[in-house]
Enzyme design. Sequence first.
Site, short mmCIF file in Angstrom:
data_model
loop_
_atom_site.label_atom_id
_atom_site.label_comp_id
_atom_site.label_asym_id
_atom_site.label_seq_id
_atom_site.Cartn_x
_atom_site.Cartn_y
_atom_site.Cartn_z
NE ARG A 9 40.66 21.72 36.66
CZ ARG A 9 39.39 22.09 36.63
NH1 ARG A 9 38.58 21.62 35.72
NH2 ARG A 9 38.93 22.94 37.53
N GLY A 10 44.28 23.62 32.62
CA GLY A 10 43.87 24.87 31.97
C GLY A 10 44.27 24.86 30.50
CB VAL A 12 48.92 27.57 29.33
CG1 VAL A 12 50.42 27.39 29.15
CG2 VAL A 12 48.48 28.93 28.81
CB THR A 36 43.85 25.69 42.93
OG1 THR A 36 43.02 25.81 41.76
CG2 THR A 36 45.27 26.10 42.61
CB SER A 37 39.52 23.45 42.06
OG SER A 37 39.84 22.79 40.85
CD GLN A 69 45.88 26.84 38.93
OE1 GLN A 69 46.18 25.79 38.38
NE2 GLN A 69 44.63 27.17 39.15
CB CYS A 131 50.43 34.82 24.17
SG CYS A 131 49.15 35.93 24.77
CD GLN A 158 46.25 39.98 21.98
OE1 GLN A 158 46.75 41.09 21.96
NE2 GLN A 158 46.24 39.23 23.07
CD GLU A 236 47.91 40.89 25.96
OE1 GLU A 236 47.98 40.72 27.19
OE2 GLU A 236 48.13 39.99 25.14
NE ARG A 262 40.69 38.12 24.50
CZ ARG A 262 41.91 37.77 24.94
NH1 ARG A 262 42.74 37.10 24.16
NH2 ARG A 262 42.31 38.12 26.14
CG HIS A 269 47.23 35.90 20.24
ND1 HIS A 269 45.94 35.42 20.40
CD2 HIS A 269 47.72 36.08 21.50
CE1 HIS A 269 45.68 35.29 21.69
NE2 HIS A 269 46.73 35.66 22.38
N1 LIG Z 1 45.87 31.28 27.36
C1 LIG Z 1 46.94 31.78 26.77
O1 LIG Z 1 47.00 31.91 25.53
C2 LIG Z 1 48.13 32.21 27.60
C3 LIG Z 1 49.30 32.59 26.95
C4 LIG Z 1 50.42 32.96 27.69
C5 LIG Z 1 50.34 32.98 29.05
N2 LIG Z 1 49.19 32.64 29.68
C6 LIG Z 1 49.16 32.64 31.14
O2 LIG Z 1 49.14 31.30 31.58
C7 LIG Z 1 48.39 31.21 32.81
C8 LIG Z 1 47.29 30.18 32.66
O3 LIG Z 1 46.42 30.60 31.62
P1 LIG Z 1 45.31 29.66 31.00
O4 LIG Z 1 44.79 30.37 29.81
O5 LIG Z 1 45.81 28.27 30.85
O6 LIG Z 1 44.21 29.69 32.17
P2 LIG Z 1 42.94 28.76 32.40
O7 LIG Z 1 42.60 28.01 31.16
O8 LIG Z 1 41.89 29.65 32.96
O9 LIG Z 1 43.41 27.69 33.49
C9 LIG Z 1 43.90 28.07 34.77
C10 LIG Z 1 43.32 27.16 35.84
O10 LIG Z 1 41.91 27.38 35.96
C11 LIG Z 1 41.34 26.25 36.63
N3 LIG Z 1 40.06 25.93 35.97
C12 LIG Z 1 38.87 26.30 36.45
N4 LIG Z 1 37.89 25.93 35.63
C13 LIG Z 1 38.45 25.27 34.60
C14 LIG Z 1 37.96 24.64 33.42
N5 LIG Z 1 36.65 24.59 33.15
N6 LIG Z 1 38.83 24.07 32.56
C15 LIG Z 1 40.15 24.10 32.81
N7 LIG Z 1 40.68 24.70 33.92
C16 LIG Z 1 39.84 25.28 34.81
C17 LIG Z 1 42.37 25.12 36.56
O11 LIG Z 1 42.96 25.00 37.85
P3 LIG Z 1 42.59 23.82 38.87
O12 LIG Z 1 42.74 22.54 38.12
O13 LIG Z 1 43.58 23.98 39.96
O14 LIG Z 1 41.18 24.09 39.26
C18 LIG Z 1 43.40 25.67 35.60
O15 LIG Z 1 44.70 25.19 35.86
C19 LIG Z 1 47.88 32.63 33.10
O16 LIG Z 1 48.77 33.28 33.96
C20 LIG Z 1 47.91 33.29 31.72
O17 LIG Z 1 48.05 34.68 31.80
C21 LIG Z 1 48.08 32.23 28.99
#
Ligand SMILES: NC(=O)c1ccc[n+]([C@@H]2O[C@H](COP(=O)([O-])OP(=O)(O)OC[C@H]3O[C@@H](n4cnc5c(N)ncnc54)[C@H](OP(=O)(O)O)[C@@H]3O)[C@@H](O)[C@H]2O)c1
Length: 386
Positions: A9-10, A12, A36-37, A69, A131, A158, A236, A262, A269
Amino acid sequence: MRVGLVGWRGMVGSVLRERMQEEGDFEGLEVTYFTTSQVGEEGPVPGTELHDAHDLERLARHDVVITCQGGDYTEAVYRPLRETGWDGYWIDAASTLRLDPDAVVVLDPVNAEVIDAALERGVRTLVGGNCTVSLLLMAVAPLLRRGWVEWISTMTYQAASGAGAAAMRELAEQIRRLGAGFEAPLSAADASPLDLDAVTAKLQRGGLPCDELGAPLAGNLLPWIDRAMPGGQTREEWKAQVECHRILDLERPVPIDGVCVRVGTMRCHAQALTIKLHEAVELEEIEAVLGSAHPWAEVVPNTREATLERLHPAAVTGTLQVPVGRLRTMLQGSEYLAAYTVGDQLLWGAAEPLRRALAILRRRAGAGGSAASPAAELAPSGSAAP
Ligand SMILES: NC(=O)c1ccc[n+]([C@@H]2O[C@H](COP(=O)([O-])OP(=O)(O)OC[C@H]3O[C@@H](n4cnc5c(N)ncnc54)[C@H](OP(=O)(O)O)[C@@H]3O)[C@@H](O)[C@H]2O)c1
């Protein structure tokens, strides 16, 4: 194939699921959704239940675990899971394992042979690259592969979504408040442009939520991403050279460095590149090499019209194209090449290599795990469109 999905649900994870749906990847998979939540709540597919992402015994029931995650989760779970004797495939978006000798960094349009060799060696941990680095290589890897490059300076722009879902929400809230602040000066017939400026500065200096981003990003830009590293780089910036070499398995070191910034965009990006070549190469040859690198490569003519049509986040977001443009020889000398590239960091910079890593594993499993189904042969897919 049984697949455990963590971090769905994040930012990515959401894009990963969207792409898997678009490409029909869920067909034939038995998917368990972890959290996790929200343990015990309903998953993204009606009728599915969310399971505890720290439950090693349940994770170990899967042939493949895909996690978006984040690094803390990988730190906490990966080793203990391996220590249970689980020898399934771990596919990860986080940076934690990228330099692990038992892992391979996946970006198959540019390193299919590196992935194939790793899988043949028995590597079972596949990690998506940073990324910005992945997008840089999608744009200019052929120049590095040919040994033409002495060094690269990359100045990045970015998007907020690169910092995750919460950062994106915060930028949206900042924009909403700025928009509300503009109401009065835009409605007043006699308002000066300075009124708009004053509203912006006032809100940016105390009227915007900044818990996630650390400072206002709406109408602003922030030249710091991730934590400090020795030598003055941010992490980065440090990743650029380290990960490029890791992904391409380059023999000759090529310095790659710059400033990562950023900017107040939602997604994508961009990077302004200065590429120092060992010797001058005709621009036409460079364009031909870059434009034919893979099915998503695109050279944008160095004109105002083409640049404003195709070389910016609004044009590229939600697509798999990685255009490179503004190509020209610089005043510094004929071996200095200027270039500008932009790509959707949530696709090639995050979700797409993970999705394709799973596809590679499925093809290999279908072919009995032999080299008869190398990553190099994976048919290009990718209709991701806005
Ligand atoms: N964003 C990018 O462009 C990008 C690019 C390359 C690599 N990455 C890497 O990929 C990984 C995940 O990044 P991300 O950007 O996807 O992180 P994120 O959006 O912060 O999501 C990570 C986790 O945060 C929790 N979460 C808490 N509040 C949330 C909310 N309001 N909405 C959605 N999720 C929420 C969820 O876990 P639960 O469901 O378990 O609570 C979710 O799986 C990191 O290691 C990052 O460095 C990111």
